[in-house]
Design a protein around this motif. Sequence first.
Motif, PDB file in Angstrom:
ATOM      1  N   LEU A  99      38.711  30.564  44.498  1.00  0.00           N
ATOM      2  CA  LEU A  99      39.023  31.486  43.632  1.00  0.00           C
ATOM      3  C   LEU A  99      39.807  30.687  42.554  1.00  0.00           C
ATOM      4  CD1 LEU A  99      39.295  34.203  42.187  1.00  0.00           C
ATOM      5  CD2 LEU A  99      41.098  34.702  43.809  1.00  0.00           C
ATOM      6  N   VAL A 100      39.330  30.625  41.452  1.00  0.00           N
ATOM      7  CA  VAL A 100      40.037  29.716  39.974  1.00  0.00           C
ATOM      8  C   VAL A 100      40.242  30.520  38.843  1.00  0.00           C
ATOM      9  CG1 VAL A 100      39.353  27.612  38.820  1.00  0.00           C
ATOM     10  CG2 VAL A 100      38.555  27.816  41.177  1.00  0.00           C
ATOM     11  N   CYS A 101      41.141  30.067  38.142  1.00  0.00           N
ATOM     12  CA  CYS A 101      41.217  30.833  36.794  1.00  0.00           C
ATOM     13  C   CYS A 101      42.239  29.877  36.073  1.00  0.00           C
ATOM     14  CB  CYS A 101      42.183  31.989  37.194  1.00  0.00           C
ATOM     15  SG  CYS A 101      43.728  32.177  37.505  1.00  0.00           S
ATOM     16  N   ALA A 102      42.309  30.125  34.699  1.00  0.00           N
ATOM     17  CA  ALA A 102      43.312  29.458  33.942  1.00  0.00           C
ATOM     18  C   ALA A 102      44.682  29.585  34.374  1.00  0.00           C
ATOM     19  CB  ALA A 102      43.108  29.821  32.549  1.00  0.00           C
ATOM     20  N   LYS A 103      45.678  28.802  34.465  1.00  0.00           N
ATOM     21  CA  LYS A 103      47.041  28.823  34.883  1.00  0.00           C
ATOM     22  C   LYS A 103      47.675  29.916  34.241  1.00  0.00           C
ATOM     23  CE  LYS A 103      47.530  24.046  36.420  1.00  0.00           C
ATOM     24  NZ  LYS A 103      48.262  22.635  36.222  1.00  0.00           N
ATOM     25  N   SER A 104      47.673  30.008  33.026  1.00  0.00           N
ATOM     26  CA  SER A 104      48.389  30.995  32.153  1.00  0.00           C
ATOM     27  C   SER A 104      47.791  32.302  32.083  1.00  0.00           C
ATOM     28  CB  SER A 104      48.162  30.849  30.666  1.00  0.00           C
ATOM     29  OG  SER A 104      47.026  30.352  30.163  1.00  0.00           O
ATOM     30  N   ALA A 105      46.340  32.531  32.821  1.00  0.00           N
ATOM     31  CA  ALA A 105      46.004  33.668  32.991  1.00  0.00           C
ATOM     32  C   ALA A 105      46.507  34.720  34.022  1.00  0.00           C
ATOM     33  CB  ALA A 105      44.485  33.711  33.708  1.00  0.00           C
ATOM     34  N   LEU A 106      47.500  33.983  35.024  1.00  0.00           N
ATOM     35  CA  LEU A 106      48.092  34.734  36.018  1.00  0.00           C
ATOM     36  C   LEU A 106      49.253  35.493  35.473  1.00  0.00           C
ATOM     37  CD1 LEU A 106      47.682  32.183  39.019  1.00  0.00           C
ATOM     38  CD2 LEU A 106      46.327  34.288  38.650  1.00  0.00           C
ATOM     39  N   ASP A 107      49.910  35.216  34.083  1.00  0.00           N
ATOM     40  CA  ASP A 107      50.702  35.702  33.707  1.00  0.00           C
ATOM     41  C   ASP A 107      50.414  37.120  33.216  1.00  0.00           C
ATOM     42  OD1 ASP A 107      52.560  33.655  34.021  1.00  0.00           O
ATOM     43  OD2 ASP A 107      51.840  32.620  32.235  1.00  0.00           O
ATOM     44  N   ILE A 108      48.829  37.310  33.039  1.00  0.00           N
ATOM     45  CA  ILE A 108      48.729  38.615  32.591  1.00  0.00           C
ATOM     46  C   ILE A 108      48.562  39.624  33.792  1.00  0.00           C
ATOM     47  CG2 ILE A 108      46.725  39.801  31.277  1.00  0.00           C
ATOM     48  CD1 ILE A 108      45.767  37.045  30.370  1.00  0.00           C
ATOM     49  N   PRO A 109      49.321  40.720  33.837  1.00  0.00           N
ATOM     50  CA  PRO A 109      49.587  41.587  34.922  1.00  0.00           C
ATOM     51  C   PRO A 109      47.893  41.876  35.418  1.00  0.00           C
ATOM     52  CG  PRO A 109      51.168  42.138  33.258  1.00  0.00           C
ATOM     53  CD  PRO A 109      50.226  41.117  32.503  1.00  0.00           C
ATOM     54  N   ARG A 110      47.165  42.615  34.694  1.00  0.00           N
ATOM     55  CA  ARG A 110      45.952  42.886  34.983  1.00  0.00           C
ATOM     56  C   ARG A 110      44.943  41.662  35.798  1.00  0.00           C
ATOM     57  NH1 ARG A 110      44.798  42.504  29.658  1.00  0.00           N
ATOM     58  NH2 ARG A 110      43.204  40.952  29.078  1.00  0.00           N
ATOM     59  N   VAL A 111      45.293  40.479  35.111  1.00  0.00           N
ATOM     60  CA  VAL A 111      44.427  39.282  36.008  1.00  0.00           C
ATOM     61  C   VAL A 111      45.204  38.983  37.349  1.00  0.00           C
ATOM     62  CG1 VAL A 111      43.623  36.974  35.843  1.00  0.00           C
ATOM     63  CG2 VAL A 111      43.608  38.579  33.647  1.00  0.00           C
ATOM     64  N   ASP A 162      37.925  35.598  33.145  1.00  0.00           N
ATOM     65  CA  ASP A 162      39.461  35.497  33.675  1.00  0.00           C
ATOM     66  C   ASP A 162      39.604  34.852  34.891  1.00  0.00           C
ATOM     67  OD1 ASP A 162      40.452  37.168  31.417  1.00  0.00           O
ATOM     68  OD2 ASP A 162      39.155  38.627  32.284  1.00  0.00           O
ATOM     69  N   LEU A 163      38.545  35.132  35.920  1.00  0.00           N
ATOM     70  CA  LEU A 163      38.655  34.444  37.270  1.00  0.00           C
ATOM     71  C   LEU A 163      37.237  34.124  37.420  1.00  0.00           C
ATOM     72  CD1 LEU A 163      40.633  37.421  38.891  1.00  0.00           C
ATOM     73  CD2 LEU A 163      41.385  35.199  38.486  1.00  0.00           C
ATOM     74  N   ALA A 164      37.159  33.270  38.645  1.00  0.00           N
ATOM     75  CA  ALA A 164      35.809  32.774  38.944  1.00  0.00           C
ATOM     76  C   ALA A 164      36.020  32.517  40.408  1.00  0.00           C
ATOM     77  CB  ALA A 164      35.485  31.659  38.026  1.00  0.00           C
ATOM     78  N   LEU A 165      34.819  32.722  41.076  1.00  0.00           N
ATOM     79  CA  LEU A 165      34.723  32.289  42.392  1.00  0.00           C
ATOM     80  C   LEU A 165      33.512  31.244  42.462  1.00  0.00           C
ATOM     81  CD1 LEU A 165      34.895  35.717  44.302  1.00  0.00           C
ATOM     82  CD2 LEU A 165      36.233  34.058  44.547  1.00  0.00           C
ATOM     83  N   ARG A 166      33.748  29.881  42.808  1.00  0.00           N
ATOM     84  CA  ARG A 166      33.211  28.978  42.695  1.00  0.00           C
ATOM     85  C   ARG A 166      33.267  28.154  44.040  1.00  0.00           C
ATOM     86  NH1 ARG A 166      35.270  26.325  37.014  1.00  0.00           N
ATOM     87  NH2 ARG A 166      34.664  27.903  35.689  1.00  0.00           N
ATOM     88  N   MET A 167      32.150  27.062  44.035  1.00  0.00           N
ATOM     89  CA  MET A 167      31.769  26.256  45.161  1.00  0.00           C
ATOM     90  C   MET A 167      32.656  25.158  45.059  1.00  0.00           C
ATOM     91  SD  MET A 167      29.939  28.326  46.770  1.00  0.00           S
ATOM     92  CE  MET A 167      29.812  27.193  48.219  1.00  0.00           C
TER      93      MET A 167
END
Length: 294
Positions: A265-277, A141-146
């Motif tokens: 901190l990276v994620c899919a754009k639509s993932a931020l529509d999910i309350p838990r994410v 759902d989320l990633a911490l990346r360089m």
Amino acid sequence: MDIPWDDVQLFLAIAETHSISSAAKRLRLGQPTVSRRLAQLEYALGYALFRRDVTGTSLTTEGERLLLPAQRMAEWAGEIARAASSTERTPSGKVRIAAAPGVGVDFLAPFAAWVRDRYPKLRIEVLTSYHYLDLARGEADLALRMRPSASDDLTTVTSFEHANAAFATPGYIKTLKKGYGIADVGWICWAPPYQDLAPNPQLEALIPNFVPSFTSDNFLVQWRAAESGMGAFIMGNVKHRFAAPSALVPLDLDLGPYSRSTLHLVCAKSALDIPRVRTVADLLAAELNRAKKR
């Protein structure tokens, strides 16, 4: 013919890992099960999807034709799952965060405990990996990346620049000569197959004829080797509030162009529509911004 989604996932796992055994690990299945299901799929299709040899698997011409549609199908499957989850009213359920092992051990594990105390219905799953998981497909759902997001389907929530340092025990540091330099230190580094991960290439660039004093393919083994006085290893010098007491202290060394890094901190754009994410993303961003001020 209709190909079940489970078989598409199986095909993609083998195509992208180039190995039946690696695909089995990704899918969390036994290797015989993966081999059997692949044989059944190829029999149903009437042609082979992969060539097998001692080095692993490679796509046949027929398999190559299926690869791009299968990848697009996987991305849409991730999008459908996120759309279905976006109807949640309160944050609850599992949020998967992908990160390098060092970040997972030092920061995300205690962060998960802190989140649990504040949001008992949320559960953090930390996925430590040496390669980037596919966020668009929903592998995390989320990633911490360089590296920041480079895909149109992804977004960078926040970025955090931090110092890097070499860490060792005070006892080991006392064994170094006065005015020691980077070439005088015994370095703890990655063993194959991860020899191309930082800091191996960076130390090779800084030290002629570089040879590490100890190598391991496991971050925790490297950490323990440093605590045992084996030498020094490099990691982020981040002063976050979850940091645990450690026997390791930073060396007085200039790492040159490698003295600083940025975590994204990276994620899919639509993932931020999910309350838990969204909740966990906001909490992570707040903690990273807090660490900037420490």
